[in-house]
Design a protein around this motif. Structure first.
Motif, PDB file in Angstrom:
ATOM      1  N   ALA A   2      -6.836 139.248  -0.087  1.00 22.51           N
ATOM      2  CA  ALA A   2      -7.929 139.269   0.894  1.00 22.51           C
ATOM      3  C   ALA A   2      -8.051 140.648   1.541  1.00 22.51           C
ATOM      4  O   ALA A   2      -7.078 141.393   1.650  1.00 22.51           O
ATOM      5  N   LYS A   3      -9.264 140.949   1.960  1.00 20.19           N
ATOM      6  CA  LYS A   3      -9.487 142.206   2.663  1.00 20.19           C
ATOM      7  C   LYS A   3      -8.905 142.121   4.066  1.00 20.19           C
ATOM      8  O   LYS A   3      -8.865 141.049   4.665  1.00 20.19           O
ATOM      9  N   LYS A   4      -8.493 143.255   4.576  1.00 26.74           N
ATOM     10  CA  LYS A   4      -7.944 143.291   5.921  1.00 26.74           C
ATOM     11  C   LYS A   4      -9.054 143.061   6.943  1.00 26.74           C
ATOM     12  O   LYS A   4     -10.139 143.614   6.818  1.00 26.74           O
ATOM     13  N   ASN A   5      -8.789 142.231   7.950  1.00 23.22           N
ATOM     14  CA  ASN A   5      -9.703 141.940   9.060  1.00 23.22           C
ATOM     15  C   ASN A   5     -11.017 141.309   8.606  1.00 23.22           C
ATOM     16  O   ASN A   5     -12.057 141.544   9.192  1.00 23.22           O
ATOM     17  N   GLU A   6     -10.966 140.509   7.566  1.00 17.29           N
ATOM     18  CA  GLU A   6     -12.178 139.871   7.075  1.00 17.29           C
ATOM     19  C   GLU A   6     -12.675 138.790   8.037  1.00 17.29           C
ATOM     20  O   GLU A   6     -13.872 138.674   8.279  1.00 17.29           O
ATOM     21  N   ASN A   7     -11.759 138.010   8.608  1.00 17.02           N
ATOM     22  CA  ASN A   7     -12.134 136.918   9.501  1.00 17.02           C
ATOM     23  C   ASN A   7     -11.942 137.255  10.973  1.00 17.02           C
ATOM     24  O   ASN A   7     -12.170 136.409  11.820  1.00 17.02           O
ATOM     25  N   ARG A   8     -11.511 138.450  11.294  1.00  8.89           N
ATOM     26  CA  ARG A   8     -11.194 138.774  12.676  1.00  8.89           C
ATOM     27  C   ARG A   8     -12.340 139.544  13.333  1.00  8.89           C
ATOM     28  O   ARG A   8     -12.858 140.495  12.773  1.00  8.89           O
ATOM     29  N   ASN A   9     -12.710 139.073  14.528  1.00  6.64           N
ATOM     30  CA  ASN A   9     -13.784 139.718  15.289  1.00  6.64           C
ATOM     31  C   ASN A   9     -13.230 140.260  16.593  1.00  6.64           C
ATOM     32  O   ASN A   9     -12.458 139.581  17.260  1.00  6.64           O
ATOM     33  N   PRO A  24     -10.453 144.756  24.977  1.00  8.73           N
ATOM     34  CA  PRO A  24     -10.883 143.922  23.850  1.00  8.73           C
ATOM     35  C   PRO A  24      -9.691 143.379  23.069  1.00  8.73           C
ATOM     36  O   PRO A  24      -8.658 144.039  22.951  1.00  8.73           O
ATOM     37  N   THR A  25      -9.810 142.180  22.578  1.00 11.30           N
ATOM     38  CA  THR A  25      -8.793 141.552  21.755  1.00 11.30           C
ATOM     39  C   THR A  25      -9.478 141.029  20.500  1.00 11.30           C
ATOM     40  O   THR A  25     -10.697 141.142  20.358  1.00 11.30           O
ATOM     41  N   GLU A  26      -8.729 140.475  19.586  1.00 11.98           N
ATOM     42  CA  GLU A  26      -9.294 139.961  18.352  1.00 11.98           C
ATOM     43  C   GLU A  26      -9.117 138.454  18.282  1.00 11.98           C
ATOM     44  O   GLU A  26      -8.180 137.909  18.845  1.00 11.98           O
ATOM     45  N   LYS A  27     -10.044 137.810  17.569  1.00 12.73           N
ATOM     46  CA  LYS A  27      -9.958 136.370  17.372  1.00 12.73           C
ATOM     47  C   LYS A  27     -10.289 136.075  15.927  1.00 12.73           C
ATOM     48  O   LYS A  27     -11.136 136.728  15.323  1.00 12.73           O
ATOM     49  N   ASN A  28      -9.617 135.099  15.363  1.00 11.69           N
ATOM     50  CA  ASN A  28      -9.872 134.676  13.996  1.00 11.69           C
ATOM     51  C   ASN A  28     -11.003 133.659  14.018  1.00 11.69           C
ATOM     52  O   ASN A  28     -10.849 132.560  14.535  1.00 11.69           O
ATOM     53  N   LYS A  29     -12.168 134.028  13.474  1.00 10.67           N
ATOM     54  CA  LYS A  29     -13.333 133.150  13.555  1.00 10.67           C
ATOM     55  C   LYS A  29     -13.213 131.931  12.649  1.00 10.67           C
ATOM     56  O   LYS A  29     -13.905 130.943  12.867  1.00 10.67           O
ATOM     57  N   ALA A  30     -12.327 131.959  11.659  1.00 12.68           N
ATOM     58  CA  ALA A  30     -12.128 130.794  10.801  1.00 12.68           C
ATOM     59  C   ALA A  30     -11.335 129.710  11.535  1.00 12.68           C
ATOM     60  O   ALA A  30     -11.621 128.524  11.399  1.00 12.68           O
ATOM     61  N   ASN A  31     -10.347 130.115  12.336  1.00 17.16           N
ATOM     62  CA  ASN A  31      -9.505 129.154  13.039  1.00 17.16           C
ATOM     63  C   ASN A  31     -10.102 128.706  14.366  1.00 17.16           C
ATOM     64  O   ASN A  31      -9.890 127.573  14.785  1.00 17.16           O
ATOM     65  N   LEU A  36     -13.431 131.542  23.076  1.00 12.48           N
ATOM     66  CA  LEU A  36     -12.020 131.613  23.400  1.00 12.48           C
ATOM     67  C   LEU A  36     -11.801 131.501  24.904  1.00 12.48           C
ATOM     68  O   LEU A  36     -12.548 132.090  25.683  1.00 12.48           O
ATOM     69  N   GLU A  37     -10.799 130.711  25.329  1.00 13.72           N
ATOM     70  CA  GLU A  37     -10.406 130.607  26.731  1.00 13.72           C
ATOM     71  C   GLU A  37      -8.897 130.774  26.804  1.00 13.72           C
ATOM     72  O   GLU A  37      -8.159 130.010  26.205  1.00 13.72           O
ATOM     73  N   ILE A  38      -8.449 131.795  27.551  1.00 14.28           N
ATOM     74  CA  ILE A  38      -7.025 132.104  27.651  1.00 14.28           C
ATOM     75  C   ILE A  38      -6.674 132.333  29.111  1.00 14.28           C
ATOM     76  O   ILE A  38      -7.458 132.922  29.853  1.00 14.28           O
ATOM     77  N   PHE A  51      -9.580 133.337  31.464  1.00 15.09           N
ATOM     78  CA  PHE A  51     -10.489 134.349  30.916  1.00 15.09           C
ATOM     79  C   PHE A  51     -11.265 133.714  29.775  1.00 15.09           C
ATOM     80  O   PHE A  51     -10.696 133.055  28.917  1.00 15.09           O
ATOM     81  N   LYS A  52     -12.583 133.940  29.784  1.00 14.31           N
ATOM     82  CA  LYS A  52     -13.445 133.390  28.742  1.00 14.31           C
ATOM     83  C   LYS A  52     -14.037 134.513  27.909  1.00 14.31           C
ATOM     84  O   LYS A  52     -14.239 135.610  28.406  1.00 14.31           O
ATOM     85  N   GLU A  53     -14.342 134.191  26.681  1.00 14.94           N
ATOM     86  CA  GLU A  53     -14.922 135.173  25.763  1.00 14.94           C
ATOM     87  C   GLU A  53     -16.334 135.544  26.201  1.00 14.94           C
ATOM     88  O   GLU A  53     -17.149 134.680  26.517  1.00 14.94           O
TER      89      GLU A  53
END
Length: 55
Positions: A2-9, A24-31, A36-38, A51-53
């Motif tokens: 797989a390509k690097k960072n394909e599913n990460r935004n 800024p942080t990254e999130k896996n859009k497939a999972n 996002l709420e953290i 914190f909300k996206e």
């Protein structure tokens, strides 16, 4: 392979209480297709807040 960072935004997180932004942080859009709420420490509030996206 797989390509690097394909599913990460890259996403920015915004404090739900005071509205300040954190780095800024990254999130896996497939999972996690939903927003996002953290719980993280907010420097301006001085407490742990939700914190909300930002989109």
């Amino acid at each position: 392979m797989a390509k690097k960072n394909e599913n990460r935004n890259p996403v920015e997180l915004k404090c739900s209480v005071c509205g300040s932004f954190i780095r800024p942080t990254e999130k896996n859009k497939a999972n996690t297709p939903d927003k996002l709420e953290i719980k993280k420490f907010c420097k301006t509030c001085g407490k742990v807040q939700v914190f909300k996206e930002k989109k």
